[in-house]
Design a protein around this motif. Structure first.
Motif, PDB file in Angstrom:
ATOM      1  N   SER A  10     105.926   0.265-101.144  1.00  0.00           N
ATOM      2  CA  SER A  10     104.579   0.195-101.692  1.00  0.00           C
ATOM      3  C   SER A  10     103.606  -0.374-100.664  1.00  0.00           C
ATOM      4  O   SER A  10     103.996  -0.782 -99.573  1.00  0.00           O
ATOM      5  N   LEU A  12     100.058  -3.022-100.251  1.00  0.00           N
ATOM      6  CA  LEU A  12      99.188  -4.082-100.757  1.00  0.00           C
ATOM      7  C   LEU A  12      97.925  -3.965 -99.926  1.00  0.00           C
ATOM      8  O   LEU A  12      97.994  -3.983 -98.690  1.00  0.00           O
ATOM      9  N   GLN A  35      95.729  -9.527-109.066  1.00  0.00           N
ATOM     10  CA  GLN A  35      96.294  -9.050-107.814  1.00  0.00           C
ATOM     11  C   GLN A  35      95.262  -8.236-107.041  1.00  0.00           C
ATOM     12  O   GLN A  35      94.230  -7.851-107.577  1.00  0.00           O
ATOM     13  N   THR A  38      97.568  -2.532-105.338  1.00  0.00           N
ATOM     14  CA  THR A  38      98.964  -2.283-104.977  1.00  0.00           C
ATOM     15  C   THR A  38      99.362  -0.917-105.516  1.00  0.00           C
ATOM     16  O   THR A  38      98.743  -0.411-106.452  1.00  0.00           O
ATOM     17  N   SER A  40     102.864   2.218-105.263  1.00  0.00           N
ATOM     18  CA  SER A  40     104.035   2.794-104.609  1.00  0.00           C
ATOM     19  C   SER A  40     103.720   4.140-103.977  1.00  0.00           C
ATOM     20  O   SER A  40     102.811   4.847-104.402  1.00  0.00           O
ATOM     21  N   GLU A  55      95.709   4.721-103.311  1.00  0.00           N
ATOM     22  CA  GLU A  55      95.719   3.647-104.315  1.00  0.00           C
ATOM     23  C   GLU A  55      94.357   2.955-104.430  1.00  0.00           C
ATOM     24  O   GLU A  55      93.928   2.622-105.537  1.00  0.00           O
ATOM     25  N   GLU A  97     106.985  -3.678 -98.932  1.00  0.00           N
ATOM     26  CA  GLU A  97     105.537  -3.614 -99.113  1.00  0.00           C
ATOM     27  C   GLU A  97     104.844  -3.661 -97.751  1.00  0.00           C
ATOM     28  O   GLU A  97     105.143  -4.523 -96.933  1.00  0.00           O
ATOM     29  N   VAL A  99     101.228  -4.102 -95.727  1.00  0.00           N
ATOM     30  CA  VAL A  99      99.978  -4.802 -96.004  1.00  0.00           C
ATOM     31  C   VAL A  99      98.821  -4.214 -95.192  1.00  0.00           C
ATOM     32  O   VAL A  99      98.930  -4.017 -93.985  1.00  0.00           O
ATOM     33  N   SER A 134     101.460 -12.888-107.271  1.00  0.00           N
ATOM     34  CA  SER A 134     102.417 -12.470-106.245  1.00  0.00           C
ATOM     35  C   SER A 134     102.296 -13.346-105.003  1.00  0.00           C
ATOM     36  O   SER A 134     101.206 -13.490-104.438  1.00  0.00           O
ATOM     37  N   ASN A 137     101.040 -11.425-101.962  1.00  0.00           N
ATOM     38  CA  ASN A 137      99.610 -11.152-102.077  1.00  0.00           C
ATOM     39  C   ASN A 137      98.824 -12.404-101.691  1.00  0.00           C
ATOM     40  O   ASN A 137      97.871 -12.334-100.907  1.00  0.00           O
TER      41      ASN A 137
END
Length: 153
Positions: A10, A12, A35, A38, A40, A55, A97, A99, A134, A137
């Protein structure tokens, strides 16, 4: 009938202003959970940058091509929260994840996907990090000052 499981990779995306205010979104499926953007990957061959662009558009209506989306060259591997594990293939317990950061003007229009998020707010980076549920995050948000120090992040 085939089951479409989520891919355990995923993105972020920390969306922030030049003044280091951070956009946080409240999850519709878990009110009180705040959050950054985010999501996937849609396919195994989808590049993380494409996932990030998609996203951000889906969750906020922000077009990343109009702003500078930065790959922070950070990836985190974390345990998937038990409440969301049913979305993944049996036995999958970890997610990778990637970033990213996206600097936008404070007056940018935000259009939430109502099935995903209830509301949004802009907070100082420190307050945003404190509010995130998270850990990865929160850690990414806390890096903003260092990343933005005199240069676009």
């Amino acid at each position: 009938m085939s089951i479409n499981y989520k891919i355990p990779e995923s993105v972020l995306v920390v969306i922030y202003t030049p003044e280091l205010e951070v956009l946080l979104l409240e999850r519709a499926d878990k009110p009180g959970f705040w959050q950054s953007v985010t999501g996937s990957k849609d396919s195994l061959d989808e590049a993380p940058e494409i996932t990030a662009q998609r996203e951000v558009m889906e969750e906020t209506g922000i077009d990343t091509s109009q702003h500078r989306l930065s790959d922070w060259q950070i990836s985190n591997v974390y345990e998937i929260y038990p409440t969301w594990r049913h979305r993944y293939a049996p036995g999958v317990t970890q997610n990778k994840e990637y970033v990213f950061g996206l600097c936008v003007p404070r007056d940018i229009s935000v259009k939430l996907a109502p099935r995903e998020h209830l509301r949004f707010q802009w907070l100082s980076f420190a307050a945003a990090a404190d509010l995130c549920f998270s850990a990865s995050n929160a850690e990414a948000i806390l890096q903003l000052r260092e990343r933005h120090n005199g240069r676009p992040a």
